[in-house]
Design a protein around this motif. Sequence first.
Motif, PDB file in Angstrom:
ATOM      1  N   PRO A   1       0.863  -1.258  -0.006  1.00 67.53           N
ATOM      2  CA  PRO A   1      -0.044   0.029   0.121  1.00 67.53           C
ATOM      3  C   PRO A   1       0.947   1.072   0.004  1.00 67.53           C
ATOM      4  CG  PRO A   1      -0.825  -1.496   1.377  1.00 67.53           C
ATOM      5  CD  PRO A   1       0.394  -2.099   0.931  1.00 67.53           C
ATOM      6  N   PRO A   2       1.972   1.435   0.735  1.00 66.28           N
ATOM      7  CA  PRO A   2       2.722   2.771   0.864  1.00 66.28           C
ATOM      8  C   PRO A   2       3.116   3.209  -0.555  1.00 66.28           C
ATOM      9  CG  PRO A   2       3.376   1.474   2.521  1.00 66.28           C
ATOM     10  CD  PRO A   2       2.347   0.425   1.796  1.00 66.28           C
ATOM     11  N   ILE A   3       3.656   2.024  -1.345  1.00 66.45           N
ATOM     12  CA  ILE A   3       4.184   2.315  -2.542  1.00 66.45           C
ATOM     13  C   ILE A   3       2.963   2.553  -3.735  1.00 66.45           C
ATOM     14  CG2 ILE A   3       5.312   1.440  -4.435  1.00 66.45           C
ATOM     15  CD1 ILE A   3       7.293   1.953  -1.902  1.00 66.45           C
ATOM     16  N   SER A   4       2.130   1.651  -3.788  1.00 72.47           N
ATOM     17  CA  SER A   4       0.945   1.883  -4.799  1.00 72.47           C
ATOM     18  C   SER A   4       0.157   3.397  -4.572  1.00 72.47           C
ATOM     19  CB  SER A   4      -0.030   0.766  -4.754  1.00 72.47           C
ATOM     20  OG  SER A   4      -0.488   0.622  -3.573  1.00 72.47           O
ATOM     21  N   ASN A   5      -0.028   3.536  -3.213  1.00 73.20           N
ATOM     22  CA  ASN A   5      -0.742   4.876  -2.986  1.00 73.20           C
ATOM     23  C   ASN A   5       0.376   6.151  -3.266  1.00 73.20           C
ATOM     24  OD1 ASN A   5      -2.911   3.273  -1.821  1.00 73.20           O
ATOM     25  ND2 ASN A   5      -2.609   3.929   0.117  1.00 73.20           N
ATOM     26  N   GLN A   6       1.407   5.956  -3.117  1.00 80.42           N
ATOM     27  CA  GLN A   6       2.005   7.006  -3.646  1.00 80.42           C
ATOM     28  C   GLN A   6       2.345   7.157  -5.042  1.00 80.42           C
ATOM     29  OE1 GLN A   6       3.395   9.536  -1.687  1.00 80.42           O
ATOM     30  NE2 GLN A   6       2.198   8.740   0.097  1.00 80.42           N
ATOM     31  N   LEU A   7       2.209   6.251  -5.781  1.00 83.55           N
ATOM     32  CA  LEU A   7       2.422   6.134  -7.116  1.00 83.55           C
ATOM     33  C   LEU A   7       0.940   6.675  -7.747  1.00 83.55           C
ATOM     34  CD1 LEU A   7       3.688   2.674  -8.016  1.00 83.55           C
ATOM     35  CD2 LEU A   7       4.818   4.827  -8.341  1.00 83.55           C
ATOM     36  N   VAL A   8      -0.320   6.469  -7.023  1.00 81.62           N
ATOM     37  CA  VAL A   8      -1.323   6.733  -7.801  1.00 81.62           C
ATOM     38  C   VAL A   8      -1.827   8.314  -7.338  1.00 81.62           C
ATOM     39  CG1 VAL A   8      -3.019   5.630  -6.204  1.00 81.62           C
ATOM     40  CG2 VAL A   8      -3.672   5.725  -8.594  1.00 81.62           C
ATOM     41  N   VAL A   9      -1.727   8.370  -5.952  1.00 83.05           N
ATOM     42  CA  VAL A   9      -2.330   9.742  -5.245  1.00 83.05           C
ATOM     43  C   VAL A   9      -2.102  11.008  -6.250  1.00 83.05           C
ATOM     44  CG1 VAL A   9      -1.954  11.290  -3.292  1.00 83.05           C
ATOM     45  CG2 VAL A   9      -2.585   8.743  -3.158  1.00 83.05           C
ATOM     46  N   PRO A  10      -0.597  11.181  -6.490  1.00 81.26           N
ATOM     47  CA  PRO A  10      -0.398  12.247  -7.180  1.00 81.26           C
ATOM     48  C   PRO A  10      -1.051  12.436  -8.585  1.00 81.26           C
ATOM     49  CG  PRO A  10       1.585  11.402  -6.246  1.00 81.26           C
ATOM     50  CD  PRO A  10       0.643  10.392  -6.371  1.00 81.26           C
ATOM     51  N   MET A  11      -1.499  11.434  -9.138  1.00 85.59           N
ATOM     52  CA  MET A  11      -2.135  11.584 -10.524  1.00 85.59           C
ATOM     53  C   MET A  11      -3.713  11.847 -10.101  1.00 85.59           C
ATOM     54  SD  MET A  11      -0.661   8.000 -12.460  1.00 85.59           S
ATOM     55  CE  MET A  11       0.805   7.989 -12.996  1.00 85.59           C
ATOM     56  N   GLU A  12      -4.282  11.595  -9.004  1.00 79.67           N
ATOM     57  CA  GLU A  12      -5.471  11.704  -8.737  1.00 79.67           C
ATOM     58  C   GLU A  12      -5.893  13.179  -8.201  1.00 79.67           C
ATOM     59  OE1 GLU A  12      -7.222   7.352  -7.938  1.00 79.67           O
ATOM     60  OE2 GLU A  12      -6.497   8.478  -6.146  1.00 79.67           O
ATOM     61  N   GLN A  13      -4.965  13.864  -7.633  1.00 76.70           N
ATOM     62  CA  GLN A  13      -5.057  15.163  -7.064  1.00 76.70           C
ATOM     63  C   GLN A  13      -5.001  16.273  -7.850  1.00 76.70           C
ATOM     64  OE1 GLN A  13      -6.084  14.867  -3.699  1.00 76.70           O
ATOM     65  NE2 GLN A  13      -6.553  12.749  -4.437  1.00 76.70           N
ATOM     66  N   ASN A  14      -5.291  16.484  -9.040  1.00 79.16           N
ATOM     67  CA  ASN A  14      -4.980  17.458  -9.911  1.00 79.16           C
ATOM     68  C   ASN A  14      -6.186  18.238 -10.003  1.00 79.16           C
ATOM     69  OD1 ASN A  14      -1.917  16.997 -11.505  1.00 79.16           O
ATOM     70  ND2 ASN A  14      -3.020  15.007 -11.457  1.00 79.16           N
TER      71      ASN A  14
ATOM     72  N   ILE B   1      -1.705   0.300 -12.778  1.00 83.67           N
ATOM     73  CA  ILE B   1      -2.595   1.357 -13.177  1.00 83.67           C
ATOM     74  C   ILE B   1      -1.794   2.838 -13.450  1.00 83.67           C
ATOM     75  CG2 ILE B   1      -4.367   3.203 -12.648  1.00 83.67           C
ATOM     76  CD1 ILE B   1      -5.536   0.682 -14.322  1.00 83.67           C
ATOM     77  N   ALA B   2      -1.026   2.994 -12.181  1.00 89.51           N
ATOM     78  CA  ALA B   2      -0.209   4.364 -12.177  1.00 89.51           C
ATOM     79  C   ALA B   2       0.840   4.097 -13.372  1.00 89.51           C
ATOM     80  CB  ALA B   2       0.394   4.457 -10.894  1.00 89.51           C
ATOM     81  N   TRP B   3       1.545   2.861 -13.455  1.00 90.29           N
ATOM     82  CA  TRP B   3       2.586   2.640 -14.453  1.00 90.29           C
ATOM     83  C   TRP B   3       2.029   2.975 -15.797  1.00 90.29           C
ATOM     84  CZ3 TRP B   3       7.253   3.289 -15.002  1.00 90.29           C
ATOM     85  CH2 TRP B   3       7.862   2.608 -16.226  1.00 90.29           C
ATOM     86  N   TYR B   4       0.901   2.327 -16.161  1.00 91.42           N
ATOM     87  CA  TYR B   4       0.261   2.393 -17.310  1.00 91.42           C
ATOM     88  C   TYR B   4      -0.208   4.009 -17.813  1.00 91.42           C
ATOM     89  CZ  TYR B   4      -3.251   1.898 -21.198  1.00 91.42           C
ATOM     90  OH  TYR B   4      -3.816   1.919 -22.320  1.00 91.42           O
ATOM     91  N   GLU B   5      -0.641   4.642 -16.890  1.00 90.18           N
ATOM     92  CA  GLU B   5      -0.984   6.020 -17.041  1.00 90.18           C
ATOM     93  C   GLU B   5       0.380   6.899 -17.201  1.00 90.18           C
ATOM     94  OE1 GLU B   5      -3.084   9.439 -17.747  1.00 90.18           O
ATOM     95  OE2 GLU B   5      -3.652   7.267 -17.617  1.00 90.18           O
ATOM     96  N   ALA B   6       1.431   6.592 -16.189  1.00 89.19           N
ATOM     97  CA  ALA B   6       2.813   7.211 -16.830  1.00 89.19           C
ATOM     98  C   ALA B   6       3.226   7.007 -17.911  1.00 89.19           C
ATOM     99  CB  ALA B   6       3.666   6.612 -15.637  1.00 89.19           C
ATOM    100  N   MET B   7       3.157   5.720 -18.590  1.00 95.69           N
ATOM    101  CA  MET B   7       3.413   5.666 -20.005  1.00 95.69           C
ATOM    102  C   MET B   7       2.980   6.365 -20.863  1.00 95.69           C
ATOM    103  SD  MET B   7       4.631   1.773 -20.180  1.00 95.69           S
ATOM    104  CE  MET B   7       3.023   0.896 -19.616  1.00 95.69           C
ATOM    105  N   GLY B   8       1.478   6.393 -20.626  1.00 93.63           N
ATOM    106  CA  GLY B   8       0.674   7.163 -21.347  1.00 93.63           C
ATOM    107  C   GLY B   8       1.017   8.688 -21.381  1.00 93.63           C
ATOM    108  N   ARG B   9       1.250   9.265 -20.430  1.00 91.15           N
ATOM    109  CA  ARG B   9       1.526  10.553 -20.115  1.00 91.15           C
ATOM    110  C   ARG B   9       2.864  10.702 -20.789  1.00 91.15           C
ATOM    111  NH1 ARG B   9      -0.110  12.886 -14.293  1.00 91.15           N
ATOM    112  NH2 ARG B   9      -2.365  12.160 -14.496  1.00 91.15           N
ATOM    113  N   ALA B  10       3.840   9.808 -20.990  1.00 88.56           N
ATOM    114  CA  ALA B  10       5.137  10.020 -21.526  1.00 88.56           C
ATOM    115  C   ALA B  10       5.089  10.146 -23.004  1.00 88.56           C
ATOM    116  CB  ALA B  10       6.235   8.826 -20.932  1.00 88.56           C
ATOM    117  N   TRP B  11       4.190   8.951 -23.634  1.00 87.69           N
ATOM    118  CA  TRP B  11       4.075   9.156 -24.881  1.00 87.69           C
ATOM    119  C   TRP B  11       3.391  10.384 -25.334  1.00 87.69           C
ATOM    120  CZ3 TRP B  11       4.954   7.380 -29.578  1.00 87.69           C
ATOM    121  CH2 TRP B  11       4.179   7.618 -30.620  1.00 87.69           C
ATOM    122  N   GLN B  12       2.356  10.740 -24.679  1.00 88.83           N
ATOM    123  CA  GLN B  12       1.669  12.159 -24.859  1.00 88.83           C
ATOM    124  C   GLN B  12       2.828  13.319 -24.935  1.00 88.83           C
ATOM    125  OE1 GLN B  12      -1.045  14.317 -22.156  1.00 88.83           O
ATOM    126  NE2 GLN B  12      -2.371  13.984 -23.533  1.00 88.83           N
ATOM    127  N   TRP B  13       3.721  13.285 -24.066  1.00 88.92           N
ATOM    128  CA  TRP B  13       4.727  14.360 -23.984  1.00 88.92           C
ATOM    129  C   TRP B  13       5.773  14.219 -25.253  1.00 88.92           C
ATOM    130  CZ3 TRP B  13      10.056  14.177 -23.238  1.00 88.92           C
ATOM    131  CH2 TRP B  13      10.913  15.417 -22.925  1.00 88.92           C
TER     132      TRP B  13
END
Length: 251
Positions: free
Chosen positions: A55-68, A236-248
């Motif tokens: 949980p500490p790792i998975s939460n820290q990965l996804v929380v920054p993506m959800e708080q925009n 999910i966080a990793w998948y989204e990070a790859m999507g954002r990298a591709w978009q960038w």
Amino acid sequence: MDFFIFKKLVSVLVMPINVAILLLILSLVFFKRKPKFAFKSLISAVVLLIVTASPPISNQLVVPMEQNYESFSLSAKPVDYIVILGCGHQSNDALAVTSQLKPCSLQRLVEGLRISRLHPEATIITSGHSIKDPVSNAEKVKQAAIALGIDGRKIITENYPKDTQEEAELIGPRVKGKNVVLVTDAYHLPRAIKYFELQGVNAIPAPAGYFVKNPNADIHWLSYFPSSHNLYKASIAWYEAMGRAWQWIAY
């Protein structure tokens, strides 16, 4: 190979669980020929699984993506369109139509309907194709919305977009210059907003489907044990990070 399929294939192959499986296979293959390499592969797989399932790792990965963005409250002016991005479903006439939706599609629909109650003047747009299912995701979400009391005449379906980029490209021309609310999962919303901005659409963000409901809440000690749910969050966080990298890279 179709580029859409290529992107999906690459994203699946580099998911934490699949990388761990590959490392485990390598450890078995090289167990006798290269025992040190096999041992390192085994340890790497175990560490990767434990870390990403914690949980500490998975939460820290996804929380920054959800708080925009904050939750949608009420637009200062009338809303023309509520765009609900697609996610997925599996048709089965033995089930209620709402039960045929994947959790992500159902959560997006519920948020879209909540906004529709606040802005009954708005037209709803559902989107999303289907690879093998006889019904598109856009149509299935529409069916669920009608089952939940929405007038079908207020819903437009975009049945062909395969991903977020295509959704923006196909829906953008219809809603450009209008007051638009964009509904998708909270972690996915920044990338979706960017794609619509590239089409000249300044949409109001409406996050749905939070993985971490309250980042500041006290966590029970039992919740610190690794679990498949936390592994899913990390994926999910990793998948989204790859999507954002591709978009960038592409834009």
